[in-house]
Design a protein around this motif. Sequence first.
Motif, PDB file in Angstrom:
ATOM      1  N   HIS A  79     -16.656  -0.571   6.824  1.00 46.75           N
ATOM      2  CA  HIS A  79     -16.196  -1.942   6.568  1.00 46.75           C
ATOM      3  C   HIS A  79     -15.569  -2.478   7.846  1.00 46.75           C
ATOM      4  O   HIS A  79     -15.270  -1.715   8.768  1.00 46.75           O
ATOM      5  CB  HIS A  79     -15.190  -1.996   5.409  1.00 46.75           C
ATOM      6  CG  HIS A  79     -13.826  -1.449   5.735  1.00 46.75           C
ATOM      7  ND1 HIS A  79     -13.525  -0.111   5.676  1.00 46.75           N
ATOM      8  CD2 HIS A  79     -12.682  -2.067   6.121  1.00 46.75           C
ATOM      9  CE1 HIS A  79     -12.254   0.077   6.001  1.00 46.75           C
ATOM     10  NE2 HIS A  79     -11.718  -1.094   6.288  1.00 46.75           N
ATOM     11  N   ASP A 127     -10.453  -6.965   4.574  1.00 51.98           N
ATOM     12  CA  ASP A 127     -11.560  -6.020   4.700  1.00 51.98           C
ATOM     13  C   ASP A 127     -12.845  -6.708   4.256  1.00 51.98           C
ATOM     14  O   ASP A 127     -12.908  -7.273   3.160  1.00 51.98           O
ATOM     15  CB  ASP A 127     -11.314  -4.783   3.822  1.00 51.98           C
ATOM     16  CG  ASP A 127     -10.252  -3.870   4.414  1.00 51.98           C
ATOM     17  OD1 ASP A 127      -9.833  -4.110   5.567  1.00 51.98           O
ATOM     18  OD2 ASP A 127      -9.842  -2.921   3.713  1.00 51.98           O
ATOM     19  N   ARG A 178       0.797  -1.216   0.000  1.00 45.53           N
ATOM     20  CA  ARG A 178       0.000   0.000   0.000  1.00 45.53           C
ATOM     21  C   ARG A 178       0.831   1.268   0.000  1.00 45.53           C
ATOM     22  O   ARG A 178       1.861   1.349   0.648  1.00 45.53           O
ATOM     23  CB  ARG A 178      -0.886   0.023   1.253  1.00 45.53           C
ATOM     24  CG  ARG A 178      -2.054  -0.905   1.118  1.00 45.53           C
ATOM     25  CD  ARG A 178      -3.010  -0.753   2.254  1.00 45.53           C
ATOM     26  NE  ARG A 178      -4.332  -1.212   1.845  1.00 45.53           N
ATOM     27  CZ  ARG A 178      -5.376  -1.271   2.644  1.00 45.53           C
ATOM     28  NH1 ARG A 178      -5.268  -0.880   3.895  1.00 45.53           N
ATOM     29  NH2 ARG A 178      -6.533  -1.694   2.203  1.00 45.53           N
ATOM     30  N   HIS A 199     -12.248  -4.212   9.227  1.00 47.32           N
ATOM     31  CA  HIS A 199     -10.882  -4.684   8.986  1.00 47.32           C
ATOM     32  C   HIS A 199     -10.591  -5.710  10.067  1.00 47.32           C
ATOM     33  O   HIS A 199     -10.679  -5.426  11.251  1.00 47.32           O
ATOM     34  CB  HIS A 199      -9.883  -3.523   9.062  1.00 47.32           C
ATOM     35  CG  HIS A 199      -8.451  -3.977   9.045  1.00 47.32           C
ATOM     36  ND1 HIS A 199      -7.667  -3.933   7.916  1.00 47.32           N
ATOM     37  CD2 HIS A 199      -7.669  -4.509  10.020  1.00 47.32           C
ATOM     38  CE1 HIS A 199      -6.456  -4.412   8.207  1.00 47.32           C
ATOM     39  NE2 HIS A 199      -6.441  -4.772   9.480  1.00 47.32           N
ATOM     40  N   HIS A 238      -1.251  -4.314   3.502  1.00 45.47           N
ATOM     41  CA  HIS A 238      -2.521  -4.485   4.188  1.00 45.47           C
ATOM     42  C   HIS A 238      -2.403  -5.672   5.135  1.00 45.47           C
ATOM     43  O   HIS A 238      -2.223  -6.801   4.682  1.00 45.47           O
ATOM     44  CB  HIS A 238      -3.637  -4.697   3.163  1.00 45.47           C
ATOM     45  CG  HIS A 238      -4.999  -4.648   3.761  1.00 45.47           C
ATOM     46  ND1 HIS A 238      -6.020  -5.472   3.355  1.00 45.47           N
ATOM     47  CD2 HIS A 238      -5.499  -3.866   4.749  1.00 45.47           C
ATOM     48  CE1 HIS A 238      -7.104  -5.189   4.078  1.00 45.47           C
ATOM     49  NE2 HIS A 238      -6.810  -4.221   4.924  1.00 45.47           N
TER      50      HIS A 238
HETATM   51 ZN   LIG Z   1      -8.202  -3.184   6.132  1.00 41.85          ZN
END
Ligand SMILES: [Zn+2]
Length: 427
Positions: free
Chosen positions: A385, A310, A295, A387, A306
């Motif tokens: 969302h 997600d 990322r 994670h 990451h």
């Molecule tokens: Zn995430």
Amino acid sequence: MKNLRLILITFFLISLLAWTIHAQQSEIVYTVQVRDTLTHIAEKYGVSVNQLASYNNLSNPNLIFAGQQLRVPSTSPQDNTLSELPKTYTIQAGDSLFAVASRFGITLNTLIETNNIQNPDSIQIGQVLILSDVSDVASAILPYPYNSVELSETYIAQGKTLVVYASFSETVTLTANFDGRAVSLAGEGENYWGIVGVHALSELGIHYLTLQATMSDGHVSTVVKDVIVVDGGYLSEVIQVIPGREDLLSADIIQAEYNKVSAIWGNVTQNKMWSGNFAHPIADVRLTSYFGTRRSYGGGPATSFHGGLDYGAGEGVPIYAPAPGIVVMAEGLDIRGNAVLIEHGMGLFSGYWHQTEIVVQVGDEVKTGDLIGYVGSTGLVTGAHLHWEIRLGGIAVEPLQWVSHTVHDKIYRRGFAHNRLRYLPQK
Ligand SMILES: [Zn+2]
């Protein structure tokens, strides 16, 4: 006559010199150090354990002692046949796969297959190639009191969980480390197994798993296993930051929050609370971002990855504990938002970020399926969302390996061709 004598003396001196050089090149005398094993010494000089044992008339290669002098056969270019193939090679400028294959006497196909190379025309300087099959390491001679040391796999991809099994011919206390980090072990006495998290940005190539067994008389016996880390094949993505929240990207805030959560997941207890597979923490599984993706934020360089999965679930969707454990953190954070951390034992933690509401407290015991909170968009996010991440010994590892049968099957050794199945952990 005088000339002939001079010629003879000169010839003798040249022969003596040549013999001396030859003698120096053909043999090294090595003094065994504390904790040495024949395997280490053999590796150090690029000879095989068998060569070393037979060269020194060792009837029992497990019995070497500190101070003992061993003669090591030469690996100089004159008798190259004695040296073994190096295990890896790092691509240099001007190399081609064909040139590398020819240099080490292996076929181009073997090189391509062993390294899972998709496009043989695009290799990169610094890329690490695996040259030799290291399966022979498993059968290398082990020092007393080791009966066996086995790995779930010798080639492990970045970000994955490795399982190690060790058995002994007497009761020992075992400790282990991977690249210097402590490995969580279960079992006792003559049988142990442990789980190792391989970092998603781990350098490719050979890493070392060190086992230290302390016997009842206090003696310590050490074994070092090669573990070859291969490319995890992760993708890259650019994360756009919500305007007005750039301040949260300040290095100080990121570091302070990381220090806080890592202090919690660094606090390892050996008590294993989970068994079997983990469940998904969300009932309706729709993944919007996978583990390991490299990322970069707002156009900067890709310096992170990451660390979890997600789940594209809307605001207010329930989040459930995926395995038994104890809640060790439940609070609002700048970047992770409303965050929960559950400890599962053996250095294993799971984290749930960006919740709209948390319904558990620190100290709560949870079992699989217990409600812990609701999906939200708190912290540094672009939308609602969940994670979810799994930390093993502080290292973020691929959660899907824990949800599918992968890690579970490695621990219980299902689907693996082990001919020395000595130990099965109790469920
Ligand atoms: Zn995430």
